[in-house]
Motif scaffolding. Structure first.
Motif, PDB file in Angstrom:
ATOM      1  N   ASP A 119      -5.063  11.118  49.725  1.00 54.71           N
ATOM      2  CA  ASP A 119      -5.360   9.814  49.112  1.00 54.71           C
ATOM      3  C   ASP A 119      -5.259   8.692  50.136  1.00 54.71           C
ATOM      4  OD1 ASP A 119      -5.915  10.627  46.540  1.00 54.71           O
ATOM      5  OD2 ASP A 119      -4.414   9.333  45.620  1.00 54.71           O
ATOM      6  N   LEU A 120      -4.153   8.691  50.865  1.00 57.09           N
ATOM      7  CA  LEU A 120      -3.894   7.612  51.823  1.00 57.09           C
ATOM      8  C   LEU A 120      -4.979   7.565  52.888  1.00 57.09           C
ATOM      9  CD1 LEU A 120      -2.105   5.419  53.088  1.00 57.09           C
ATOM     10  CD2 LEU A 120      -0.883   7.242  54.303  1.00 57.09           C
ATOM     11  N   MET A 121      -5.311   8.710  53.443  1.00 62.84           N
ATOM     12  CA  MET A 121      -6.296   8.704  54.528  1.00 62.84           C
ATOM     13  C   MET A 121      -7.670   8.266  54.017  1.00 62.84           C
ATOM     14  SD  MET A 121      -6.868  11.633  57.385  1.00 62.84           S
ATOM     15  CE  MET A 121      -7.461  11.162  59.018  1.00 62.84           C
ATOM     16  N   ALA A 122      -8.041   8.717  52.828  1.00 65.98           N
ATOM     17  CA  ALA A 122      -9.326   8.303  52.257  1.00 65.98           C
ATOM     18  C   ALA A 122      -9.343   6.800  52.004  1.00 65.98           C
ATOM     19  CB  ALA A 122      -9.596   9.066  50.972  1.00 65.98           C
ATOM     20  N   GLU A 123      -8.230   6.271  51.485  1.00 65.59           N
ATOM     21  CA  GLU A 123      -8.155   4.833  51.206  1.00 65.59           C
ATOM     22  C   GLU A 123      -8.136   4.025  52.501  1.00 65.59           C
ATOM     23  OE1 GLU A 123      -7.958   3.089  48.103  1.00 65.59           O
ATOM     24  OE2 GLU A 123      -8.765   5.006  47.401  1.00 65.59           O
ATOM     25  N   LEU A 124      -7.428   4.520  53.512  1.00 64.73           N
ATOM     26  CA  LEU A 124      -7.436   3.839  54.809  1.00 64.73           C
ATOM     27  C   LEU A 124      -8.843   3.772  55.376  1.00 64.73           C
ATOM     28  CD1 LEU A 124      -4.253   5.419  56.472  1.00 64.73           C
ATOM     29  CD2 LEU A 124      -4.507   3.039  55.710  1.00 64.73           C
ATOM     30  N   PHE A 125      -9.597   4.846  55.195  1.00 67.97           N
ATOM     31  CA  PHE A 125     -10.968   4.891  55.710  1.00 67.97           C
ATOM     32  C   PHE A 125     -11.865   3.917  54.944  1.00 67.97           C
ATOM     33  CE2 PHE A 125     -15.265   6.830  55.465  1.00 67.97           C
ATOM     34  CZ  PHE A 125     -15.627   6.663  56.795  1.00 67.97           C
ATOM     35  N   MET A 126     -11.788   3.946  53.614  1.00 67.60           N
ATOM     36  CA  MET A 126     -12.661   3.087  52.811  1.00 67.60           C
ATOM     37  C   MET A 126     -12.313   1.611  52.991  1.00 67.60           C
ATOM     38  SD  MET A 126     -14.725   5.233  51.654  1.00 67.60           S
ATOM     39  CE  MET A 126     -15.703   4.142  50.626  1.00 67.60           C
ATOM     40  N   ALA A 127     -11.053   1.337  53.362  1.00 72.79           N
ATOM     41  CA  ALA A 127     -10.650  -0.052  53.613  1.00 72.79           C
ATOM     42  C   ALA A 127     -10.907  -0.473  55.053  1.00 72.79           C
ATOM     43  CB  ALA A 127      -9.172  -0.232  53.276  1.00 72.79           C
ATOM     44  N   GLY A 128     -11.435   0.435  55.880  1.00 72.06           N
ATOM     45  CA  GLY A 128     -11.743   0.121  57.264  1.00 72.06           C
ATOM     46  C   GLY A 128     -10.538   0.063  58.175  1.00 72.06           C
ATOM     47  N   VAL A 187     -13.476  14.666  48.969  1.00 75.52           N
ATOM     48  CA  VAL A 187     -14.894  14.579  49.323  1.00 75.52           C
ATOM     49  C   VAL A 187     -15.121  13.445  50.322  1.00 75.52           C
ATOM     50  CG1 VAL A 187     -17.192  13.991  48.447  1.00 75.52           C
ATOM     51  CG2 VAL A 187     -15.771  15.652  47.211  1.00 75.52           C
ATOM     52  N   VAL A 188     -14.482  12.305  50.096  1.00 72.67           N
ATOM     53  CA  VAL A 188     -14.621  11.161  51.004  1.00 72.67           C
ATOM     54  C   VAL A 188     -14.234  11.557  52.426  1.00 72.67           C
ATOM     55  CG1 VAL A 188     -13.635   8.901  51.619  1.00 72.67           C
ATOM     56  CG2 VAL A 188     -14.356   9.367  49.254  1.00 72.67           C
ATOM     57  N   LEU A 189     -13.164  12.326  52.557  1.00 72.91           N
ATOM     58  CA  LEU A 189     -12.714  12.754  53.884  1.00 72.91           C
ATOM     59  C   LEU A 189     -13.617  13.820  54.491  1.00 72.91           C
ATOM     60  CD1 LEU A 189      -8.816  12.990  53.633  1.00 72.91           C
ATOM     61  CD2 LEU A 189     -10.216  11.157  54.601  1.00 72.91           C
ATOM     62  N   GLY A 190     -14.429  14.484  53.664  1.00 75.05           N
ATOM     63  CA  GLY A 190     -15.231  15.590  54.176  1.00 75.05           C
ATOM     64  C   GLY A 190     -14.450  16.887  54.229  1.00 75.05           C
ATOM     65  N   ARG A 232     -14.788  17.225  62.509  1.00 73.61           N
ATOM     66  CA  ARG A 232     -13.660  16.391  62.933  1.00 73.61           C
ATOM     67  C   ARG A 232     -14.007  14.903  62.940  1.00 73.61           C
ATOM     68  NH1 ARG A 232     -10.031  19.137  67.578  1.00 73.61           N
ATOM     69  NH2 ARG A 232      -8.766  17.337  66.962  1.00 73.61           N
ATOM     70  N   PHE A 233     -14.859  14.517  62.016  1.00 76.24           N
ATOM     71  CA  PHE A 233     -15.180  13.115  61.773  1.00 76.24           C
ATOM     72  C   PHE A 233     -15.186  12.897  60.267  1.00 76.24           C
ATOM     73  CE2 PHE A 233     -16.878  14.130  65.881  1.00 76.24           C
ATOM     74  CZ  PHE A 233     -16.653  12.991  66.647  1.00 76.24           C
ATOM     75  N   ILE A 234     -15.057  11.633  59.842  1.00 77.99           N
ATOM     76  CA  ILE A 234     -15.054  11.313  58.411  1.00 77.99           C
ATOM     77  C   ILE A 234     -16.401  10.719  58.024  1.00 77.99           C
ATOM     78  CG2 ILE A 234     -13.917  10.013  56.584  1.00 77.99           C
ATOM     79  CD1 ILE A 234     -11.427   9.843  58.322  1.00 77.99           C
ATOM     80  N   PRO A 235     -17.095  11.294  57.034  1.00 78.69           N
ATOM     81  CA  PRO A 235     -16.767  12.562  56.400  1.00 78.69           C
ATOM     82  C   PRO A 235     -17.180  13.768  57.240  1.00 78.69           C
ATOM     83  CG  PRO A 235     -18.755  11.669  55.425  1.00 78.69           C
ATOM     84  CD  PRO A 235     -18.252  10.649  56.400  1.00 78.69           C
ATOM     85  N   HIS A 236     -18.185  13.580  58.140  1.00 77.37           N
ATOM     86  CA  HIS A 236     -18.695  14.688  58.937  1.00 77.37           C
ATOM     87  C   HIS A 236     -19.627  14.113  59.985  1.00 77.37           C
ATOM     88  CE1 HIS A 236     -20.813  18.505  59.890  1.00 77.37           C
ATOM     89  NE2 HIS A 236     -19.745  19.102  59.359  1.00 77.37           N
TER      90      HIS A 236
END
Length: 553
Positions: A370-379, A473-476, A536-540
């Motif tokens: 959750d945290l990593m996906a939210e960190l990504f979506m928040a930039g 899914v967001v993280l890939g 090894r990238f978000i999402p891919h």
């Protein structure tokens, strides 16, 4: 009911000058002539000869016979229509009101068990405990190394004794919950990975981690509890569910039958994340499986503040993209829908919330996702999973492992210690998420099917219970499919071990699955390494694989 242990109440004519049949021959004749007898062969094992004969005569040749089904060998062809054979191991003056048996998930970090009544199928008690072998190594490879230490493999002896002691403690605790002694438990089925199975049986695991990765045995026969030093009924049959290879143990076979994957009409997938990520895809006509090291970070075992799901552990995180405001949910407090706050959001953090919910003390695998996906979506992190310091705001911290993000400040957290996640932690999760997607992609490539061909994906274990599929899914980490494709199934290993005790059909299915499943060894798979690098990238690297994920600027 077609339980592993069964009882038959009977009365045999007593001996006479006209009928000098031996006591045990007389008993066997009465059993096989009983109207409810549905077996093939019947024998009395040597260890039980004297006691059963004495009890039969002592009861006046009438009472209740206790029978153990002898399952078909997992590695050999079986006549599916043949009646099972039985062992006659005990004779009681009257039928028992309860016939307890223990099902066990023999996990690397934890053992979880259920006490069942074989007469009714009812659950009597449930419990778990940490695996004491952790003292010899947190991971499987460390324990294999420890097993080879000392003269005459004394390290292996210690590891074996540790797991037997854990099982005895669990059996004693669960039996006490229903006012019984552990010695009254009549059977044990257990499912675990191949290495844990070797430790349980005190078999040398040396070759499991060396090419060509060969176990001592994939399908061991049953043993009596007394032979293993278990504090159960001495004659209780102990069945370690068969495995298929060094990285494919009975825990995964148990999961397959628990989900009925082997009977599915359309292709489906089972993902079980523990120490490793184990994956099976197939249906009633075919099954293919593989396993890889994608587990520890996903179950909260890598991050400094990472831990298994439990009270006071953060399992959900949300970050408001425009303001950067962070909220979280701690296990042990009411769901967000039952607490103050906007719909779909968690209330503001801090000790003033509600009626003293547990203070956070760490974060589990689902919380990390959750945290990593939210960190990504928040930039706040980029597509490589790296922090962008200029966007971290007041939650930036420099700790022993370098740059870190504060999830819960000291004044919010248990013991006044902030819950943080470092760049090192995120890097570990990036490797795990990449390995997960690479495992799934490699397996589907091998069977020649796209992800869209899967009718459903069963997600097992604590990972399945707590994961938010959308965030994964967001993280890939998992394929971009409709979210209702993903179905959490809890501890499928334990569920399969329970069904093994209760259902003759399941015991035959497990033997059949062990014979027909195809296992792919990823350690030597070049395609897997290529897919791992691309993941090894978000999402891919290939964003076309995740059309529903919008990458922030």
């Amino acid at each position: 009911m077609s339980a592993l242990v069964r009882i038959l109440s009977l009365a045999a004519p007593p001996p006479s000058l006209d009928d000098n049949t031996g006591d045990l021959d007389r008993l066997q004749r009465a059993v096989t002539g009983h109207p409810e007898w549905g077996g093939g062969g019947l024998r009395v094992p040597y260890r039980c000869l004297a006691a059963v004969a004495a009890d039969f005569r002592g009861c006046g040749f009438k009472g209740t016979a206790v029978l153990h089904e002898i399952p078909p060998p997992a590695g050999l062809p079986v006549d599916e229509g043949a009646a099972p054979d039985f062992e006659l191991v005990d004779f009681l003056p009257a039928p028992p009101a309860c016939l307890p048996a223990l099902a066990l998930d023999l996990g690397t970090t934890h053992l979880e068990a259920v006490l069942l009544d074989l007469l009714s199928g009812a659950e009597l008690a449930r419990g778990n405990r940490a695996n004491s072998q952790i003292a010899y190594g947190a991971d499987i490879l460390s324990r294999i190394q420890a097993a080879g230490q000392g003269e005459r493999l004394s390290g292996l002896v210690e590891l074996h004794r540790a797991v037997i002691a854990d099982v005895n403690v669990l059996a004693t605790e669960l039996a006490a919950q229903i006012g019984m002694k552990s010695e009254q438990i009549r059977a044990l089925s257990l499912a675990g990975n191949t290495v844990m199975g070797h430790f349980f049986l005190q078999l040398n695991p040396y070759h499991l981690c060396r090419e060509p990765y060969i176990p001592v045995v994939n399908a061991p026969g049953p043993a009596a509890a007394a032979e293993l030093g278990l504090a159960l009924h001495p004659a209780a049959p102990v069945h370690l569910l068969p495995g298929v290879g060094s990285y494919f143990g009975g825990d995964l076979l148990a999961g397959i039958v628990a989900c009925d994957l082997d009977q599915a009409e359309e292709p489906a997938m089972l993902i079980d994340v523990g120490t490793n990520a184990e994956v099976v895809v197939g249906c009633r006509d075919w099954l293919v499986a593989c396993a890889g090291a994608a587990g520890p970070a996903l179950e909260g075992g890598v991050a400094k503040m990472g831990m298994r799901a439990g009270a006071g552990v953060i399992e959900r995180v949300k970050i408001e993209p425009t303001t950067g405001e962070l909220s979280y949910q701690v296990i042990g407090e009411p769901p967000a829908a039952e607490r103050p706050g906007k719909e779909g959001e968690f209330p503001a953090n801090g000790p003033e919330r509600g009626s003293e919910p547990p203070r956070p003390r760490g974060i589990c695998g689902s919380g990390m996702i959750d945290l990593m996906a939210e960190l990504f979506m928040a930039g706040i992190i980029d597509i490589r999973g790296k922090f962008r310091p200029e966007r971290m705001g007041g939650r930036q911290l420099t700790g022993p492992d370098g740059l870190a993000f504060v999830v819960a400040f000291p004044e919010e957290a248990a013991g006044g210690e902030a819950v943080t996640v470092s760049q090192v932690d995120l890097d570990a999760l990036m490797r795990s998420k990449a390995a997960m997607y690479a495992i799934l992609g490699t397996l589907m490539e091998k069977v020649g099917l796209p992800f869209t061909a899967l009718a459903c994906i069963y997600v097992a274990g604590a990972f399945g219970r707590h994961i938010n599929p959308r965030q994964a899914v967001v993280l890939g980490m998992i394929p971009d499919l409709p979210l209702d494709t993903y179905r959490p199934v809890g501890n499928s290993s334990l569920a399969g071990a329970c069904r093994y005790l209760l259902e003759a059909g399941v015991r035959r299915r497990i033997a059949a699955v062990a014979r027909k499943i195809t296992y792919i060894e990823l350690n030597v798979n070049h395609e897997f390494m290529i897919r791992f690098s691309g993941s090894r990238f978000i999402p891919h690297t290939d964003r076309g694989l995740f059309p529903s994920v919008v990458v922030p600027e």
